[in-house]
Write a protein that holds these residues in place. Structure first.
Motif, PDB file in Angstrom:
ATOM      1  N   LYS A 252      24.578  21.769 -18.945  1.00 45.23           N
ATOM      2  CA  LYS A 252      23.420  22.672 -18.961  1.00 45.23           C
ATOM      3  C   LYS A 252      23.854  24.137 -18.905  1.00 45.23           C
ATOM      4  O   LYS A 252      23.417  24.957 -19.708  1.00 45.23           O
ATOM      5  N   GLU A 253      24.687  24.485 -17.928  1.00 40.47           N
ATOM      6  CA  GLU A 253      25.272  25.826 -17.888  1.00 40.47           C
ATOM      7  C   GLU A 253      26.735  25.728 -18.285  1.00 40.47           C
ATOM      8  O   GLU A 253      27.365  24.691 -18.102  1.00 40.47           O
ATOM      9  N   TYR A 254      27.255  26.828 -18.811  1.00 41.37           N
ATOM     10  CA  TYR A 254      28.666  26.813 -19.191  1.00 41.37           C
ATOM     11  C   TYR A 254      29.544  26.725 -17.947  1.00 41.37           C
ATOM     12  O   TYR A 254      29.446  27.536 -17.030  1.00 41.37           O
ATOM     13  N   ARG A 255      30.410  25.711 -17.953  1.00 42.36           N
ATOM     14  CA  ARG A 255      31.476  25.582 -16.960  1.00 42.36           C
ATOM     15  C   ARG A 255      32.724  25.159 -17.719  1.00 42.36           C
ATOM     16  O   ARG A 255      32.661  24.315 -18.621  1.00 42.36           O
ATOM     17  N   THR A 256      33.841  25.716 -17.347  1.00 45.14           N
ATOM     18  CA  THR A 256      35.065  25.531 -18.121  1.00 45.14           C
ATOM     19  C   THR A 256      35.435  24.060 -18.315  1.00 45.14           C
ATOM     20  O   THR A 256      35.656  23.613 -19.443  1.00 45.14           O
ATOM     21  N   GLU A 257      35.506  23.288 -17.238  1.00 46.45           N
ATOM     22  CA  GLU A 257      36.033  21.933 -17.335  1.00 46.45           C
ATOM     23  C   GLU A 257      35.184  20.996 -18.192  1.00 46.45           C
ATOM     24  O   GLU A 257      35.716  20.361 -19.112  1.00 46.45           O
ATOM     25  N   PRO A 258      33.877  20.870 -17.942  1.00 51.36           N
ATOM     26  CA  PRO A 258      33.116  19.946 -18.800  1.00 51.36           C
ATOM     27  C   PRO A 258      33.068  20.375 -20.267  1.00 51.36           C
ATOM     28  O   PRO A 258      33.101  19.528 -21.167  1.00 51.36           O
ATOM     29  N   TYR A 259      32.997  21.673 -20.532  1.00 48.98           N
ATOM     30  CA  TYR A 259      32.981  22.138 -21.923  1.00 48.98           C
ATOM     31  C   TYR A 259      34.338  21.893 -22.585  1.00 48.98           C
ATOM     32  O   TYR A 259      34.410  21.516 -23.758  1.00 48.98           O
ATOM     33  N   CYS A 260      35.411  22.117 -21.835  1.00 52.08           N
ATOM     34  CA  CYS A 260      36.746  21.847 -22.367  1.00 52.08           C
ATOM     35  C   CYS A 260      36.905  20.351 -22.669  1.00 52.08           C
ATOM     36  O   CYS A 260      37.449  19.974 -23.713  1.00 52.08           O
TER      37      CYS A 260
ATOM     38  N   VAL B 150      33.409  23.265 -11.184  1.00 51.47           N
ATOM     39  CA  VAL B 150      32.859  24.230 -10.234  1.00 51.47           C
ATOM     40  C   VAL B 150      31.358  23.979 -10.079  1.00 51.47           C
ATOM     41  O   VAL B 150      30.698  23.432 -10.968  1.00 51.47           O
ATOM     42  N   GLU B 151      30.833  24.371  -8.938  1.00 46.96           N
ATOM     43  CA  GLU B 151      29.399  24.244  -8.696  1.00 46.96           C
ATOM     44  C   GLU B 151      28.767  25.621  -8.821  1.00 46.96           C
ATOM     45  O   GLU B 151      29.192  26.580  -8.171  1.00 46.96           O
ATOM     46  N   ILE B 152      27.760  25.732  -9.678  1.00 46.35           N
ATOM     47  CA  ILE B 152      27.057  26.998  -9.862  1.00 46.35           C
ATOM     48  C   ILE B 152      25.946  27.086  -8.826  1.00 46.35           C
ATOM     49  O   ILE B 152      24.995  26.282  -8.830  1.00 46.35           O
ATOM     50  N   LEU B 153      26.047  28.035  -7.929  1.00 41.20           N
ATOM     51  CA  LEU B 153      25.056  28.177  -6.856  1.00 41.20           C
ATOM     52  C   LEU B 153      23.858  28.997  -7.297  1.00 41.20           C
ATOM     53  O   LEU B 153      22.730  28.711  -6.916  1.00 41.20           O
ATOM     54  N   GLU B 154      24.111  30.008  -8.120  1.00 42.23           N
ATOM     55  CA  GLU B 154      23.015  30.877  -8.540  1.00 42.23           C
ATOM     56  C   GLU B 154      23.413  31.601  -9.815  1.00 42.23           C
ATOM     57  O   GLU B 154      24.579  31.976  -9.992  1.00 42.23           O
ATOM     58  N   VAL B 155      22.465  31.785 -10.714  1.00 44.72           N
ATOM     59  CA  VAL B 155      22.683  32.553 -11.940  1.00 44.72           C
ATOM     60  C   VAL B 155      21.867  33.834 -11.834  1.00 44.72           C
ATOM     61  O   VAL B 155      20.645  33.788 -11.689  1.00 44.72           O
ATOM     62  N   VAL B 156      22.536  34.972 -11.865  1.00 43.43           N
ATOM     63  CA  VAL B 156      21.866  36.266 -11.795  1.00 43.43           C
ATOM     64  C   VAL B 156      22.011  36.945 -13.144  1.00 43.43           C
ATOM     65  O   VAL B 156      23.130  37.232 -13.587  1.00 43.43           O
ATOM     66  N   LYS B 157      20.912  37.183 -13.818  1.00 42.37           N
ATOM     67  CA  LYS B 157      20.946  37.777 -15.156  1.00 42.37           C
ATOM     68  C   LYS B 157      20.825  39.294 -15.067  1.00 42.37           C
ATOM     69  O   LYS B 157      19.988  39.815 -14.340  1.00 42.37           O
ATOM     70  N   ALA B 158      21.682  39.981 -15.800  1.00 48.44           N
ATOM     71  CA  ALA B 158      21.614  41.440 -15.864  1.00 48.44           C
ATOM     72  C   ALA B 158      20.462  41.858 -16.773  1.00 48.44           C
ATOM     73  O   ALA B 158      20.234  41.248 -17.820  1.00 48.44           O
ATOM     74  N   VAL B 159      19.743  42.880 -16.360  1.00 47.08           N
ATOM     75  CA  VAL B 159      18.630  43.390 -17.150  1.00 47.08           C
ATOM     76  C   VAL B 159      19.039  44.742 -17.704  1.00 47.08           C
ATOM     77  O   VAL B 159      19.474  45.627 -16.970  1.00 47.08           O
ATOM     78  N   SER B 160      18.946  44.888 -19.013  1.00 49.39           N
ATOM     79  CA  SER B 160      19.353  46.138 -19.644  1.00 49.39           C
ATOM     80  C   SER B 160      18.352  46.519 -20.723  1.00 49.39           C
ATOM     81  O   SER B 160      17.857  45.666 -21.461  1.00 49.39           O
ATOM     82  N   ASP B 161      18.047  47.817 -20.795  1.00 48.39           N
ATOM     83  CA  ASP B 161      17.154  48.289 -21.861  1.00 48.39           C
ATOM     84  C   ASP B 161      17.954  48.923 -22.996  1.00 48.39           C
ATOM     85  O   ASP B 161      17.412  49.565 -23.887  1.00 48.39           O
ATOM     86  N   THR B 162      19.278  48.746 -22.964  1.00 49.10           N
ATOM     87  CA  THR B 162      20.156  49.299 -24.003  1.00 49.10           C
ATOM     88  C   THR B 162      20.137  48.403 -25.244  1.00 49.10           C
ATOM     89  O   THR B 162      20.265  47.191 -25.137  1.00 49.10           O
ATOM     90  N   VAL B 163      19.960  49.026 -26.409  1.00 41.02           N
ATOM     91  CA  VAL B 163      19.979  48.284 -27.659  1.00 41.02           C
ATOM     92  C   VAL B 163      21.414  47.829 -27.944  1.00 41.02           C
ATOM     93  O   VAL B 163      22.362  48.591 -27.766  1.00 41.02           O
ATOM     94  N   ASP B 164      21.579  46.580 -28.364  1.00 46.85           N
ATOM     95  CA  ASP B 164      22.909  46.079 -28.718  1.00 46.85           C
ATOM     96  C   ASP B 164      23.365  46.792 -29.989  1.00 46.85           C
ATOM     97  O   ASP B 164      22.713  46.691 -31.031  1.00 46.85           O
ATOM     98  N   ILE B 165      24.475  47.502 -29.911  1.00 47.04           N
ATOM     99  CA  ILE B 165      24.934  48.275 -31.067  1.00 47.04           C
ATOM    100  C   ILE B 165      25.298  47.377 -32.247  1.00 47.04           C
ATOM    101  O   ILE B 165      25.310  47.830 -33.390  1.00 47.04           O
TER     102      ILE B 165
END
Length: 348
Positions: free
Chosen positions: A75-83, A207-222
């Protein structure tokens, strides 16, 4: 290793939060070109949880087949299961070529996968083509055909290296977003889906993901901008970027910068164009106070129209610019901005 068993061009179709990343479409576009020369097909590898609904979008951009690895552990990216997922796909399907985007995820994943399947990896490629190895025949040495020739900057961008992996498979490469181009989208295309699950048993590498914190940005992707007004060290100061902001606003464009500007603390890293920044392909690229070092050119030389403004008439940027102005940007930019505003006003 029986290299003859390895067939086809495979592409890792990265998704995050059930949304496909554009790099996957770009790699499919390049994969189609490579596959045509090899007389084979392009397969997209889609890894995640409940992501089957994304498969048709991959077909719309040219994937002949989609291998779906769908499991709650992904569900979320983690190195070992994706590898484990990608290395298992390689071991079962034996691709000749495997391409991965040089994103934050791809840079973490690709070297681990290549180590697990015991092959090589060429990172941050700018050119991929099918050819002979060695490129120039060497007396007494067999020249191999239909090899993937992977070209990338080396030694800090001061030279270009072309690398091959003749003795191991798959031939693996990572490619930065924006370097390759998507194929035209085909409406209504349906994917040929093959579901594959190698099984996932959590261990001490999960690894166990405890929390996902998303960055909020109003900058346009160049990378999405059609017009970029880019400044370098020659702009002089952080305050002087106000002149670039004004020009970008008049044009409906976005401001970007060179590495020197980021190093000076004038602009943030997400606005950097170049080998260690982002690769862009805008319709119009203004290079203002930018000398034109090869590291910067690597990120913008595919722009449709390049306009350079620099007081140094010998600056290398003029060698790639379609139009060049030699002069003081403090005088040129205000005049140019006012002229553009006046032209815009007459069209309203």
């Amino acid at each position: 290793m029986n290299i003859a068993e390895y067939k086809g061009v495979f592409v890792f179709a990265q998704q995050v939060d059930n949304e496909l990343s554009g790099i996957g479409f770009e790699l499919i576009g390049k994969g189609k070109e490579l596959a045509k020369e090899l007389g084979t097909e392009v397969t997209a590898v889609l890894v995640g949880s409940d992501v089957k609904g994304l498969a048709d979008e991959l077909a719309a951009y040219g994937a002949d087949r989609v291998i779906l690895v769908d499991d709650p552990e992904l569900k979320e990216y983690r190195t070992e299961p994706y590898c484990h997922a990608l290395s298992s796909v390689i071991e079962k399907y034996k691709p000749d070529i495997f391409l991965i985007g040089a994103t934050a995820i791809g840079r973490d994943l690709a070297p681990r996968v290549c180590a697990r399947v015991h092959t090589g990896l060429t990172a941050d490629c700018t050119v991929l083509e099918i050819g002979d190895y060695p490129i120039n025949p060497i007396p007494g040495k067999e020249q191999l055909h239909n090899q993937l020739l992977m070209t990338r900057p080396a030694f800090g961008g001061n030279t270009i290296a072309t690398i091959a992996c003749p003795e191991f498979r798959p031939q693996m490469a990572t490619v930065r977003p924006g370097v390759m181009q998507k194929a035209p989208r085909v409406e209504g295309a349906k994917a040929v889906i093959e579901e594959f699950n190698p099984g996932f048993t959590p261990n001490d590498k999960y690894v166990e993901i405890l929390e996902v914190v998303k960055a909020v940005s109003d900058t346009v992707d160049i990378m999405d901008a059609k017009i970029l007004v880019s400044g370098g060290r020659g702009v002089g100061s952080e305050e002087n970027f106000k002149l670039l902001d004004d020009l970008a606003e008049a044009l409906g464009g976005t401001v970007s910068c060179s590495r020197a500007v980021v190093d000076a603390g004038w602009k943030s890293k997400d606005l950097q164009v170049g080998q260690t920044g982002k690769t862009v392909r805008p319709n119009v690229y203004f290079a203002i106070g930018i000398s034109g070092a090869i590291q910067h050119l690597a990120g913008m030389e595919e722009s449709d129209l390049i306009i350079a403004i620099n007081k140094d008439e010998t600056a290398p940027i003029f060698d790639v610019a379609d139009h060049g102005i030699v002069g003081d940007l403090n005088k040129i930019l205000p005049a140019l901005t006012e002229k553009i505003k006046a032209e815009m006003a007459t069209k309203k």
